[in-house]
Structure formats: structure tokens, C-alpha cells
Design an enzyme around this catalytic site. Structure first.
Site, mmCIF file in Angstrom:
data_model
loop_
_atom_site.group_PDB
_atom_site.id
_atom_site.type_symbol
_atom_site.label_atom_id
_atom_site.label_comp_id
_atom_site.label_asym_id
_atom_site.label_seq_id
_atom_site.Cartn_x
_atom_site.Cartn_y
_atom_site.Cartn_z
ATOM 1 N N CYS A 171 0.843 -1.203 0.000
ATOM 2 C CA CYS A 171 0.000 0.000 0.000
ATOM 3 C C CYS A 171 0.880 1.255 0.000
ATOM 4 C CB CYS A 171 -0.966 -0.052 1.178
ATOM 5 S SG CYS A 171 -2.365 1.079 0.985
ATOM 6 N N HIS A 183 -3.597 -5.526 1.171
ATOM 7 C CA HIS A 183 -2.940 -5.738 2.468
ATOM 8 C C HIS A 183 -2.974 -7.213 2.870
ATOM 9 C CE1 HIS A 183 -2.420 -1.593 4.026
ATOM 10 N NE2 HIS A 183 -3.439 -1.298 3.255
ATOM 11 N N GLU A 242 -1.483 -8.692 5.244
ATOM 12 C CA GLU A 242 -1.486 -8.867 6.704
ATOM 13 C C GLU A 242 -2.890 -8.770 7.293
ATOM 14 O OE1 GLU A 242 -0.690 -6.185 5.111
ATOM 15 O OE2 GLU A 242 -1.093 -4.356 6.245
#
Lengths: 86, 740, 228
Positions: free
Chosen positions: C87, C202, C204
Site C-alpha cells: 500500500c 494488504h 497482513e
């Protein structure tokens, strides 16, 4: 001291969704005469320099290293004598 | 004394929102006439926003204690024990007027302000919610305001990196010229590491951290305490501008500073800026404070003491440091590139003394500033009771599916996805349940524990019956928390009303506070923080009253939590809190009455039975903890069938109603009777046995299926796809981001 | 397992999240660096996390790309080290000139946060994706205001020839499958040497059961294994 104004705009051919949205919105308000709207940004500051061409060179370097994303943006530099207030 | 030493007049006091009586009272308490700076400080501290002068008498009646409460109202935010040595710290606050004037910055700074209230107490914020009220969808300003407020909330919350995971957005013509923007923040701290604002230690340095002080927002607290008129649109320059990067750095530096054992006490400069922070810190400590205004970092030249004291520039904190901690603090501020300045010291004078250019520019005793604000017992006239409308007058002859579609495609029930997809709901990576269901749920980082959070208020109920309406807001929040499997712990409230000097409005306030108090007591969810926003009127027109309830609950293992989404075919659906033979429901003042019957008048809302709310809530939490249900949804706006449709859409699972045709009345389907839930169970035998043990009325209504349809009896069938399209398209179409 | 480092800038806000996810995979805390640091140990994989470095002021990633630690970062890249920019980290990598192209404002002019479907390409020519299956489909969320990938036609052609268009938004048939208007549906690109990956989504945030899926963990694990 000199006053610097940098006008940053998107290069021709790079999509400008904000400009399109503004154009659309102006159209809704009846301003159909406005077209080809492009948006940009102005950065202005005072530079400790007396020589116009040296100032221009320094500012161009600032643009290339930080202020402008040359992948998509153009810039235009204006340097003029500082008008002192008061 | 220098500038501002000249005496002020009653006219100047009036301009600052003080009455002639209040001006006299100030002169009498001081034994002299205040100068301009002093009068400004009094007007801010005695404003409705800071002193609660109209509402305090009634706020005192709210239940504020309980074994879960660590700190109730009076601090920056409420603090509640959530077990394992951890505490939840939370508060809701309004930014209504600023958001109407400049929606992006108004909403953004509202978020920034409430976050500071939470991290000021040593808590790391973990969730943001917003209760929003806009005007009629077709009103000329609505789109502009929705778009600005939503991007402002996202602009601040996304950047600072706290997930925005809940809240509500409603539309009502009474908010055409006076929107509501209430932001709630929830944080986590160790229960034994909570920081309070009371200053201590005579001689300790008072330091200023964060952004420089400018002329923005001067006298915002007074502005938030006055009626609104067309002229205010020209007040734009006083609106504060948020800087979420500065907010993030201030948050990290403050938390690091507190963890380093350098801080005696800390307070954010929120409403009334340096005035309220310095006054509150010194008065709570029973001490005094000296401030040298020449040391305050300022952004603009030539600011007067009056302007410096009343500026509401954002991202600033006031801290009393431990005497030996200056170096530690310096290192932390250097790391985060934050400016700080020692601007004064704690004294034992009982006075706030301000100097500029070595002269005293204000010298005020603290006691009258905080304790002698007038408390008004304003005349109040109870809202006259309204009768309900008979269902027979409301029910229209149409298939259930047509009514359902119209309701799901109305501003009352349509999906808010367009709003919440502009919010980062996943940052911090602890989000378990996000926007779009009942309560949201975040994991307590590094544990299996979860915090459930929600905000609720049905203003059309409150307008019709403030007492029942406020009880309903608490009951609905209680149900939303319960529906995830969490146990409701405590509440915060944001009381949004019109001009309290009108007896009918004061009657709404009194009725609402009584109803809220009764509900919070009965459901054991004490009020630990809150905010009052009065004078929400434009040109004499008051808003529909909105006592917004924010609630927090806890679940010991997030793996047990459930969502509203149906999970698989072959499960049995029950309405909990409804007997098998219930034929009809409460349609008066329902979404059905407004959307289908076109009845827009205020009529009696459904009544709240707190005993049933509690009993049914306990049963639901039992079902969830025993894994007897796979999906749970509170039944609220739109009744059982709207809840059913939302569960089906969320899970993409079909449903066949199994009731007899004569039972499928519109009153049954869309009635908004309270204390009810819709649940899906793969183990109906155990669920029914538990209902018998808990003495709960339940009604078996449907089976889930894999046919992707809602079969609503006979040939009345609608596909989930069709429902989704009316439900999801309304808001994007309104906002013009969907091709029609 | 790879030796991983994470660099934080003022305004980074996904650093804790990626550190947590990496630790779940490798069992050890990754090394952490602050933007002001001027030296960095040797690491197999350096991660630039998401967030709003320097408030996204000037341009997203522009100021971070010129912070002191970036000299060390460049050295890591020249050494052939592996880099993952997520990002804002992707934005920093393009601003630093490590990856081609740039990330412009989303076409719909709004921040967007939701799950998207991704396709992984060019796993053979990109070492950082060597552990992934070609055409692998992953459901991972995005959250950004400037994810609209852009490069001029010549650059795009060069990238395609060299196999640098490594991650795209999968055309699922949904009207908004591409969440930001990115040219050629580009969600992630690699460097010429195939060891630096910039990614708008993302991973994660899809790394544990509570996230409603583990596709992100799968991707992160592959990247960490490739760098080992």
C-alpha cells in the site's frame, strides 16, 4: 529574497478524474462552456537568493528531486522579487 | 495590567453568550469587573458545552456506578474493567455545528478530538464509530453534507490508523439545516495505568505539546452552545482544520511519554482549548497554575491573550511533567518531531494567573470558574402522550415481498455500504466483526478477548415519546451488543436536542434522561461518559431529539462470537421473545407505517419492557456461548422480515417461511415490538429445551435453504439477488456514484 | 526462515500489523527501523508497511522516499535483496524509483476499503513469487485513496515484456472488481530483477481466522520463503 511559485499540473494524456468530476459538476450547474478541465497544485515559498537564474536553477532541482512526480506531472516555475509587507 | 485591562461590559458578555445575570454573578464572585481575557475564560467555562448548566440537574440522576466502572463521568472519557487487568476507555462527542459549516474539516476534527480524549487517559484507541443524522435525502444540501462528512471521518480515522467499524447514518427532514455528527472512540489500557487530568506537585512544569496555536475555532465552545442562523455560514474562518499526521504523532508520543513514567497528569486541548485544559487540571488538583503566554507556540503574529486562551487549534496537549522527567520527555518529542514548550508551572494559589510581556493579563480564582457556573432548573413541559394508530389503518393490500422490497430500498433500511467502504475497517488487524451487522467486535490485541461496540438511537421514537424512545435506544444498543455474544458493560451518551430555554425542548431532555436512566439501571449498563449538544435549532426549528447511546460489551473468547449472516441450509429460524400464537405486531410509527402506509406523523412508538430485554438478552448470550445458534440478529427497524432479509443477504443463504398463511400478517412481518431477536440454529431441540428452562417465548418461523430465495408463503417468492439490488443501490444512486 | 526487517515512517500505521503477521509465520520478531536511522543490518527481506507516511502530504510516499533510511534501503536493493512494499510502501517504492509507474488517486475519488480478488502472474520470472502458483487466486482487502496504478504505454510494454506485471485484480464479472481504476487492472508490480514487489492490497489483513480468510498469510509465507 525572491518569491517562488511553482505550478504543478498533470501531463497531457494522464487521466485526471478530479478534473472530470469538476467538469461534470460545472455542467450540472449549467456551465457547459467549461471543458478540458485539469487540476493541479501550487507551491510557493521565499528563497534566500538574489540572482533570478540561479534561483530558477535551484528551484528546478527541487522540483526534480522532490516537489514534482515527473512520471505524471509537469511544472512551471515563476520567480519574482519579493514584495515586502508593511 | 496591559492590553485588555479595560473593563468589559454586559454587551460584550452577551456577545460571548453570557446572560446579564451571569455577567453580574461573575463580577460579584470576582469582586471586580473582569477584563476581556478573563471574561472570555468565564464565558467558555460557563458555556453550556463546558458547564452543562441546563442539563446538569438532570444528568446527576443517571446511574454512573457499578462494579465494572473504574472511572465514571468527569474525566476525559469513561473507564470500564473488561477483565484480565485490562480496561476499555470510551466516550462519544458531537461536532454538529462545525460539520454543517465545513463538513470535511468539521467531521475530521470531531474524530481527532474524541481520539485525544481517549489516548489522553493512557489508552490506545482501537475503534471508532459515528452516529450521523442528515436532512431529507432529496434536500439540496444533503448530498454535499453526506459526502463531506463521510470523507472527513475517513480522512482523519484512516490516516491516524484506527479502524472505523460502526455507527449509524439516518435521514430526517428535521436535520436539513442542522446535521448531527457524533463520533465515538474506544481505547484499551491496563486498568492500573489510567492517567487522569488532576495536576499535582507545586512547582512541577506545565508543558505544551503539539501543533502551534492559531486563530482557528476561537470560541468554538460558545458557538456549540448557541442557536444557529443563516449568518453562521459566514463563520467559516473559525472552523478548525485537522491534521491527522500531527494527531498520529501526538498520540504515539503521548502514549510513549505516559509509558515512560514522565507524566503527572495530562489533558488534551479540546473545546475551549488552553482555557478548559489549564482550568480543569489545576482545579481538579485543588491547586493553581501560572502560564506565561509568551511561551505558548503561536502560528500567527500578534495574537492577543484572549485569542491564545480561546483558540481551538487542533492536535495540542497540556501536560504536567514529573520534575526530573524533562530530558526523557525531550528525547521522546525529538523522536516524533514534535514541538514542545514549558509554558508554566503548578502553584498552590488556587488561581489561574496568566502573564504576557512580564505583566499579569488575567488572574482568576479557579473555584468560581468551575463551581459557580449557574445551574438552571429550566421549565420543562413533558411531551404529551400520543396514541398508536391501529394496524387496520396502516396495512396495505400487497404481497409481503413487495412491502419488504420497498422498505429495504428506503432511506430507513437501505445498505450503508457506500459510507463504510470509505472507512478503513481493518487497520490494526484485530477487527472480528465489522460494519453492516449489529455491533462491531474488535479483539483485545494479543488475547482472545473481544470488545463489542455500537451506537444507537431511533429519533422518530424519541420525538414521539422521549421517555420510551430513550429507553429504546439503550435497549437496542444492549441487544446489538448481545447479538454478537458479548455482555453489555456500560454506556456513553450524546444528548442532541434543540434550545433548552423552550419548555417543550427541556421536556424532551428531561423525559429522555429519565428513560435512559431507567434503562441503564435495569440493564446494568451505567453511564460512564457523555456529551450534551443543545441549541440544535435553525431559525427556530428544533431537530428531532437524538439521545444517542454508545455501548461497549465484552466477550471472553472471540471464537464464540456470531454474526448476522446465515451460515448454511437446513437450519431452523426462530424469533426469540415472541410466542407461537402471536398474530400481529406494533406497526404504529414503524418503518412500515412511514414507507408503506405513508404515515409520516409522530405516533406512539413500541414500548420497552426492560425485564424482558434483560431476560431475553441472557438467554441469547447463553445460546451463543453454548454454540446453539449460528447467526443472531436483533429485530429493530423494519421488524422480523427486514431482519430476516438482512441475515439472508449477509450469508447468501435462502429462507423458507414455515408459518401458516394466516399467521403471515403485515403486523407480524414488520411490527417493531422490542426485546426480540432472530436466530438460526442447527440444534433446534437444544434451543427449545433451553427456552423452556429460561422461560422464554419463542416462535419457529422458517428453515434456511440453498435455493437463494426468500419464500414468504404460497407463491410469494423473491430472490436474494433482487433484494440485494434494491438494498445496495439506494445510497449509491442518491450519491450519484451509480449509473442508473 | 528469512531474516525480515520492517521500516516505519511517521504516519506508518500498518507496521504493527505486518510485524504481527510476520512473527506468526517466522516465529521471530522482525527487526524494526525508524526512518531517521542511517544504518541497517543485512536482511533477506525488507518490508515497507502501509499507512500514511508524512500524512500523504505533497504526494503519497514522496517524502518517505527521501528519508535517511532509504539510502540503506537502496543499498539493500542493489545487493539483490528482497523487498515487499504494501500500500503506502508500494507508493514509497515508486516514488523512490525502485518500481516503475506511479499510484494516482482512485478513479471514483473516494477512499476504498473492501475485499478484492487477485490473480498472481509471472511466478517463474519473479524470484519473490517463486513459491506461488501461476494464476493463483487470492481474496485480500484493499484500503487506499491512491491505488490507481499508472504508467505510460512504453513503460507498460517494457514491464509486460519483462514479466513485471505480477498481480492483477481478477475480473470476477462484478462491476467494480477493479477498486481504483488501475490501468490494466494492475494491483502489484515487480522490479526488473524480480525481487522487489509493490502491492496495493494488504496481505497482513487476511492472515488469521478472525480476518475471515488466510489468503494473505499464504502470500506472505510464499514471499518470506522465497527470500530465505
Amino acid at each position: 529574497m525572491l518569491r517562488v511559485t511553482i505550478t504543478i499540473s498533470l501531463k497531457d494524456g494522464v487521466l485526471d478524474p478530479e478534473g472530470q468530476a469538476i467538469e461534470h459538476s460545472l455542467g450540472n450547474l449549467g456551465y457547459h462552456e467549461a471543458s478540458d478541465i485539469r487540476t493541479g497544485r501550487i507551491i510557493s515559498f521565499t528563497i534566500d537568493e538574489t540572482n533570478l537564474s540561479r534561483a530558477n536553477q535551484k528551484v528546478a532541482k527541487m522540483c526534480e528531486t522532490l516537489l514534482v512526480n515527473t512520471v505524471i506531472e509537469n511544472y512551471d516555475i515563476t520567480v519574482e522579487d519579493q514584495v515586502e509587507d508593511e | 495590567m496591559t492590553e485588555g485591562a479595560e473593563h468589559t461590559t454586559v454587551d460584550q458578555a452577551r456577545d460571548m453568550g453570557l446572560s446579564a445575570d451571569e455577567f453580574d454573578r461573575i463580577c460579584e464572585r470576582l469582586g471586580r469587573i473582569p477584563n476581556l481575557t478573563e471574561l472570555g475564560i468565564f464565558s467558555a467555562m460557563w458555556s453550556e458545552h463546558c458547564s452543562y448548566k441546563s442539563s446538569r440537574r438532570w444528568l446527576k440522576t443517571l446511574p454512573i456506578s457499578g462494579e465494572q466502572v473504574i472511572h465514571g463521568p468527569g474525566e476525559n472519557a469513561g473507564v470500564v474493567d473488561i477483565g484480565d487487568g485490562m480496561a476499555a476507555v470510551f466516550k462519544i462527542e458531537s461536532h454538529n455545528h462545525p460539520s454543517f459549516i465545513e463538513p470535511y474539516q468539521g467531521a475530521a476534527t470531531g474524530v481527532g478530538g474524541i481520539l485525544r480524549d481517549v489516548f489522553t487517559m493512557g489508552a490506545r484507541p482501537v475503534a471508532l464509530l459515528n452516529a450521523l443524522r442528515f436532512g431529507a435525502p432529496d434536500h439540496a444540501l444533503t448530498r454535499h453534507l453526506v459526502s463531506g462528512v463521510v470523507s472527513g471521518i475517513g480522512g482523519y480515522g484512516n490516516c491516524i490508523g484506527i479502524p472505523t467499524i460502526g455507527g449509524e447514518t439516518h435521514f430526517d427532514a428535521s436535520y436539513n439545516q442542522n446535521i448531527l455528527v457524533n463520533a465515538m472512540a474506544v481505547g484499551l489500557a491496563r486498568a492500573d495505568r489510567i492517567f487522569l487530568s488532576a495536576a499535582s506537585g507545586v512547582g512541577n512544569p506545565v508543558i505544551y505539546i503539539g501543533a502551534k496555536t492559531g486563530r482557528d475555532g476561537i470560541h468554538g465552545a460558545t458557538m456549540a452552545s448557541a442557536e444557529f442562523s443563516e449568518e453562521d455560514m459566514s463563520k467559516r474562518p473559525t472552523v478548525q482544520v485537522g491534521d491527522p499526521l500531527a494527531g498520529k504523532l501526538l498520540m504515539e508520543a503521548s502514549l510513549e511519554l505516559m509509558a515512560s513514567d514522565a507524566v503527572v497528569s495530562i489533558q488534551d486541548m479540546g473545546a475551549a482549548g488552553l482555557t478548559s485544559s489549564s482550568v480543569e487540571m489545576s482545579s481538579k488538583g485543588g491547586l493553581g497554575m501560572e502560564i506565561d503566554l509568551d511561551q505558548v507556540p503561536i502560528r500567527e503574529k500578534g495574537m492577543t491573550p484572549y485569542e491564545i486562551m480561546l483558540s481551538e487549534s487542533q492536535e495540542r496537549m497540556l501536560v504536567v511533567l514529573k520534575p526530573d522527567a524533562t530530558e526523557r520527555a525531550q528525547a521522546i518529542f525529538d523522536k516524533w518531531d514534535l514541538d514542545f514548550a514549558i509554558i508554566g508551572k503548578v502553584t498552590d494559589s488556587g488561581h489561574l494567573v496568566l502573564t504576557a510581556q512580564d505583566e499579569i493579563v488575567a488572574d482568576l480564582p479557579l473555584d468560581p470558574l468551575v463551581n459557580d457556573a449557574p445551574e438552571y432548573d429550566r421549565p420543562h413541559e413533558a411531551t404529551p402522550p400520543l396514541s398508536p394508530i391501529d394496524n387496520a389503518e396502516l396495512v396495505q393490500d400487497m404481497p409481503l415481498s413487495d412491502a419488504l422490497k420497498a422498505m429495504l430500498g428506503s432511506h430507513f433500511l437501505a445498505s450503508r455500504r457506500w459510507v463504510y467502504e470509505q472507512y478503513d475497517r481493518h487497520v490494526m488487524a484485530d477487527t472480528v466483526i465489522e460494519s453492516g451487522g449489529d455491533a462491531a467486535l474488535v479483539r483485545v490485541h494479543g488475547t482472545n478477548r473481544g470488545l463489542a461496540v455500537t451506537t444507537d438511537c431511533t429519533q422518530r421514537y424519541v420525538l414521539a415519546d422521549p421517555y420510551q424512545g430513550a429507553m429504546q435506544a439503550v435497549a437496542e444498543a444492549y441487544r446489538n451488543i448481545t447479538a454478537t455474544g458479548a455482555k453489555p458493560l456500560a454506556t456513553t451518551n450524546n444528548l442532541n436536542f434543540g434550545n433548552p430555554e423552550k419548555s417543550a425542548i427541556m421536556g424532551q431532555i428531561v423525559g429522555s434522561i429519565k428513560g435512559m436512566g431507567a434503562a441503564c439501571s435495569a440493564l446494568n449498563v451505567p453511564v460512564v461518559s457523555g456529551n450534551v449538544s443543545l441549541y440544535n435549532e435553525t431559525d427556530g426549528q428544533a431537530i428531532a431529539p437524538a439521545p444517542v447511546i454508545g455501548m461497549v460489551g465484552v466477550i471472553s473468547d472471540i471464537k464464540d462470537a456470531v454474526t448476522i449472516a446465515l451460515k448454511q441450509a437446513g437450519e431452523t429460524l426462530y424469533i426469540i421473545g415472541q410466542s407461537q400464537d402471536t398474530a400481529d405486531g406494533w406497526l404504529s410509527n414503524s418503518v412500515y407505517a412511514h414507507v408503506i402506509a405513508g404515515n409520516d406523523t409522530a405516533t406512539a412508538p413500541p414500548s420497552v419492557d426492560l425485564g424482558s430485554e434483560q431476560k431475553h438478552g441472557e438467554y441469547i448470550r447463553h445460546l451463543i456461548s453454548q454454540h446453539l445458534v449460528s447467526a443472531v440478529h436483533d429485530i429493530g427497524d423494519g421488524g422480523a422480515l427486514a431482519a430476516l432479509a438482512e441475515m439472508a443477504m449477509a450469508g447468501n443463504i435462502g429462507v423458507n417461511l414455515t408459518l401458516e398463511a394466516e399467521q403471515l400478517t403485515h403486523g407480524w412481518a414488520f411490527g417493531e415490538d422490542q426485546a426480540r431477536y432472530l436466530v438460526a440454529s442447527a440444534d433446534p431441540t437444544a434451543l427449545e429445551a433451553a427456552a423452556a428452562r429460561y422461560d422464554i417465548n419463542i416462535q419457529k418461523i422458517a428453515m434456511t435453504s440453498d435455493n437463494m430465495q426468500l419464500k414468504l408463503g404460497g407463491s410469494d417468492i423473491i430472490s436474494i439477488e433482487e433484494l440485494n439490488s434494491v438494498y445496495e443501490n439506494w445510497l449509491p444512486e442518491l450519491m450519484g456514484s451509480k449509473k442508473q | 526462515m528469512a531474516n525480515v526487517a520492517v521500516i516505519s515512517f511517521p504516519g506508518s500505521n500498518c507496521d504493527r500489523d505486518i510485524i504481527t503477521a510476520v512473527k506468526h509465520i517466522t516465529g521471530t520478531d522482525p527487526a524494526q527501523y525508524w526512518h531517521k536511522e542511517t544504518s541497517m543490518d543485512k536482511h533477506d527481506l525488507v518490508i515497507l508497511p502501509g499507512g500514511f507516511s508524512f500524512g500523504d502530504y505533497l504526494r503519497c510516499g514522496a517524502i518517505a522516499a527521501r528519508s535517511p533510511i532509504m539510502d540503506e534501503m537502496m543499498e539493500h536493493v542493489w545487493r539483490g535483496g528482497y523487498v515487499l512494499g504494501i500500500c503506502n510502501g508500494f507508493q514509497i517504492l515508486t516514488e523512490a524509483g525502485i518500481l516503475p509507474g506511479t499510484l494516482m488517486r482512485n478513479k471514483q475519488l473516494q477512499f476504498v476499503c473492501r475485499d478484492v480478488m487477485l490473480t498472481i502472474h509471472q511466478t517463474e520470472s519473479n524470484a519473490i513469487l517463486a513459491q506461488c502458483k501461476e494464476q493463483m487466486q487470492l481474496q485480500i482487502p484493499v484500503a487506499h485513496n491512491e491505488g490507481n496504478y499508472f504508467a505510460d504505454p512504453d513503460t507498460l510494454k517494457k514491464m509486460a515484456d519483462k514479466g513485471q506485471i505480477a498481480v492483477t485484480y481478477t475480473n470476477t464479472g462484478a462491476e467494480n472488481y477493479n477498486p481504483n481504476g488501475a490501468i490494466n487492472d494492475i494491483a502489484g508490480v515487480t522490479s526488473e530483477n524480480g525481487r522487489v514487489l509493490g502491492l496495493m492490497p494488504h496481505p497482513e489483513r487476511k492472515a488469521e481466522d478472525i480476518h475471515g480468510g488466510q489468503d494473505g498469510r499464504l502470500l506472505l509465507t510464499s514471499v518470506i520463503e522465497a527470500a530465505s
